[in-house]
Design an enzyme around this catalytic site. Structure first.
Site, PDB file in Angstrom:
ATOM      1  N   TYR A  81       0.853  -1.201   0.000  1.00 10.60           N
ATOM      2  CA  TYR A  81       0.000   0.000   0.000  1.00 10.60           C
ATOM      3  C   TYR A  81       0.886   1.247   0.000  1.00 10.60           C
ATOM      4  CZ  TYR A  81      -3.956   2.957   1.574  1.00 10.60           C
ATOM      5  OH  TYR A  81      -4.941   3.925   1.692  1.00 10.60           O
TER       6      TYR A  81
HETATM    7  N1  LIG Z   1     -10.401   4.679   4.664  1.00  4.47           N
HETATM    8  C1  LIG Z   1      -9.254   5.111   5.084  1.00  4.47           C
HETATM    9  O1  LIG Z   1      -8.915   4.999   6.286  1.00  4.47           O
HETATM   10  C2  LIG Z   1      -8.297   5.784   4.126  1.00  4.47           C
HETATM   11  C3  LIG Z   1      -7.193   6.473   4.643  1.00  4.47           C
HETATM   12  C4  LIG Z   1      -6.291   7.069   3.764  1.00  4.47           C
HETATM   13  C5  LIG Z   1      -6.521   6.990   2.394  1.00  4.47           C
HETATM   14  N2  LIG Z   1      -7.600   6.317   1.905  1.00  4.47           N
HETATM   15  C6  LIG Z   1      -7.759   6.247   0.442  1.00  4.47           C
HETATM   16  O2  LIG Z   1      -9.053   6.700   0.105  1.00  4.47           O
HETATM   17  C7  LIG Z   1      -9.412   6.179  -1.165  1.00  4.47           C
HETATM   18  C8  LIG Z   1     -10.872   5.755  -1.117  1.00  4.47           C
HETATM   19  O3  LIG Z   1     -11.018   4.654  -0.247  1.00  4.47           O
HETATM   20  P1  LIG Z   1     -12.170   4.532   0.850  1.00  4.47           P
HETATM   21  O4  LIG Z   1     -11.506   4.527   2.160  1.00  4.47           O
HETATM   22  O5  LIG Z   1     -13.255   5.483   0.582  1.00  4.47           O
HETATM   23  O6  LIG Z   1     -12.634   3.012   0.615  1.00  4.47           O
HETATM   24  P2  LIG Z   1     -13.813   2.360  -0.243  1.00  4.47           P
HETATM   25  O7  LIG Z   1     -15.141   2.766   0.289  1.00  4.47           O
HETATM   26  O8  LIG Z   1     -13.474   0.915  -0.313  1.00  4.47           O
HETATM   27  O9  LIG Z   1     -13.647   3.029  -1.681  1.00  4.47           O
HETATM   28  C9  LIG Z   1     -12.771   2.553  -2.662  1.00  4.47           C
HETATM   29  C10 LIG Z   1     -13.365   2.931  -4.009  1.00  4.47           C
HETATM   30  O10 LIG Z   1     -12.440   2.536  -5.026  1.00  4.47           O
HETATM   31  C11 LIG Z   1     -13.185   1.935  -6.075  1.00  4.47           C
HETATM   32  N3  LIG Z   1     -12.351   1.013  -6.830  1.00  4.47           N
HETATM   33  C12 LIG Z   1     -11.504   0.045  -6.363  1.00  4.47           C
HETATM   34  N4  LIG Z   1     -10.977  -0.641  -7.381  1.00  4.47           N
HETATM   35  C13 LIG Z   1     -11.480  -0.094  -8.532  1.00  4.47           C
HETATM   36  C14 LIG Z   1     -11.318  -0.378  -9.902  1.00  4.47           C
HETATM   37  N5  LIG Z   1     -10.519  -1.371 -10.344  1.00  4.47           N
HETATM   38  N6  LIG Z   1     -11.984   0.385 -10.807  1.00  4.47           N
HETATM   39  C15 LIG Z   1     -12.786   1.386 -10.389  1.00  4.47           C
HETATM   40  N7  LIG Z   1     -12.982   1.702  -9.095  1.00  4.47           N
HETATM   41  C16 LIG Z   1     -12.349   0.956  -8.180  1.00  4.47           C
HETATM   42  C17 LIG Z   1     -14.339   1.219  -5.374  1.00  4.47           C
HETATM   43  O11 LIG Z   1     -15.454   1.095  -6.261  1.00  4.47           O
HETATM   44  P3  LIG Z   1     -15.982  -0.272  -6.910  1.00  4.47           P
HETATM   45  O12 LIG Z   1     -15.694  -1.381  -5.946  1.00  4.47           O
HETATM   46  O13 LIG Z   1     -17.444   0.001  -7.117  1.00  4.47           O
HETATM   47  O14 LIG Z   1     -15.232  -0.387  -8.188  1.00  4.47           O
HETATM   48  C18 LIG Z   1     -14.686   2.226  -4.284  1.00  4.47           C
HETATM   49  O15 LIG Z   1     -15.623   3.174  -4.740  1.00  4.47           O
HETATM   50  C19 LIG Z   1      -8.423   5.048  -1.467  1.00  4.47           C
HETATM   51  O16 LIG Z   1      -7.527   5.453  -2.481  1.00  4.47           O
HETATM   52  C20 LIG Z   1      -7.688   4.852  -0.147  1.00  4.47           C
HETATM   53  O17 LIG Z   1      -6.360   4.424  -0.331  1.00  4.47           O
HETATM   54  C21 LIG Z   1      -8.495   5.723   2.740  1.00  4.47           C
END
Ligand SMILES: NC(=O)c1ccc[n+]([C@@H]2O[C@H](COP(=O)([O-])OP(=O)(O)OC[C@H]3O[C@@H](n4cnc5c(N)ncnc54)[C@H](OP(=O)(O)O)[C@@H]3O)[C@@H](O)[C@H]2O)c1
Length: 267
Positions: free
Chosen positions: A158
């Site tokens: 990651y």
């Molecule tokens: N949650 C945390 O604590 C946290 C902290 C720091 C950074 N982030 C970052 O925030 C971002 C969003 O994550 P989140 O926390 O909101 O989690 P999440 O709810 O799991 O969202 C991830 C999103 O990415 C999409 N995705 C994954 N693979 C994909 C693909 N091959 N094509 C198109 N879309 C894809 C998923 O949509 P589908 O499954 O519908 O395709 C989903 O909408 C990520 O980049 C993550 O690294 C999160």
């Protein structure tokens, strides 16, 4: 929720808008007057977000797209081009996490994580770049993590995938100056989303882990993301941990390593 910035009439594409931070960001921006293009694989969830936005008087278009598929990306670009002919903001938010030490993980875990978080993200940017160039003063944001600043035990894949994204954004910042396009990196701390049930474990299986205690709500993280864009921040954090990592990695990396090891152990 009122968000910072003037978003009236702006055309914004959010990848990973079917859930979590991407969904909340799209809702806030649409409430503030932007037209939002929602991109992800789960079309049913995307359509729900689009309906919610339209129900509140906003404008949204759901684009079913796997960012690993060049054909899907070209079809999505075609629809945005037909709809507006330009893009003011691209938010590269889609991503997965991966848990596990390097010496205990399958190589496929690193490949898949790099594929989605880095290579596919660069392809999204490549495909939509002409539309961004067509808008004066466009912005490209990478949703990253403090882990992208300095590796953390048990998160090597990651961390590496996001760190590569940082270098990509920094390079584009210089290369695209002549096009008046700026790049931005947003590093939220823990956020309450489905990330820990969509990422990969060391054996390549889908993760199923509890939410981190004290994680902020996705809506709050989205408001801070939008504030970072409105204030034109090169890099933005949601809490002290990210800021401390940012400064210590430059000023005292050995101290930072000690602090991380004390907090999380060796993975
Ligand atoms: N949650 C945390 O604590 C946290 C902290 C720091 C950074 N982030 C970052 O925030 C971002 C969003 O994550 P989140 O926390 O909101 O989690 P999440 O709810 O799991 O969202 C991830 C999103 O990415 C999409 N995705 C994954 N693979 C994909 C693909 N091959 N094509 C198109 N879309 C894809 C998923 O949509 P589908 O499954 O519908 O395709 C989903 O909408 C990520 O980049 C993550 O690294 C999160």
């Amino acid at each position: 929720m009122n968000v910072e910035g003037n978003w009236q009439g702006k055309q914004v594409l959010v990848t990973g808008a079917s859930s979590g931070i991407g969904r909340s960001t799209a809702l806030h921006l649409a409430d503030a007057g932007a037209t939002v293009y929602l991109l992800a694989r789960r079309i049913f969830d995307l359509e729900r977000v689009a309906s919610e936005i339209e129900g509140r008087g906003g404008r949204a278009l759901a684009l079913a797209c796997d960012i690993e598929s060049g054909a899907d990306l070209m079809a999505a670009e075609h629809r945005v081009r037909q709809s507006s002919g330009k893009l003011d903001v691209l938010i590269n938010n889609a991503g997965i996490t991966a848990h596990g030490r390097f010496d205990q993980s399958l190589p496929a875990v690193l490949r898949k994580t790099m594929e989605i978080n880095f290579f596919a993200m660069t392809e999204v940017t490549r495909i939509f770049l002409p539309l961004l160039k067509a808008a004066r003063g466009a912005q490209i944001m990478l949703v990253s993590t403090p882990t992208g600043l300095f590796g953390v035990p048990g998160r090597y894949a990651y961390a590496a995938s996001k760190a590569a994204g940082h270098a990509f954004m920094e390079t584009l910042s210089m290369e695209l100056k002549e096009n008046h396009i700026s790049t931005h990196i947003f590093c939220p701390g823990y956020v309450q989303t489905g990330l820990r049930s969509s990422g990969l474990a060391a054996d390549g299986e889908v993760l199923s882990e509890e939410q981190e205690k004290g994680a902020m709500e996705a809506s709050e993280a989205a408001a801070l993301l939008i504030r970072a864009l409105a204030r034109n921040k090169r890099i933005a954090f949601t809490g002290l941990n990210g800021r401390v990592m940012y400064f210590l990695r430059a000023l005292a990396p050995r101290l930072l390593e000690k602090l991380i090891l004390k907090k999380v152990g060796s993975g």
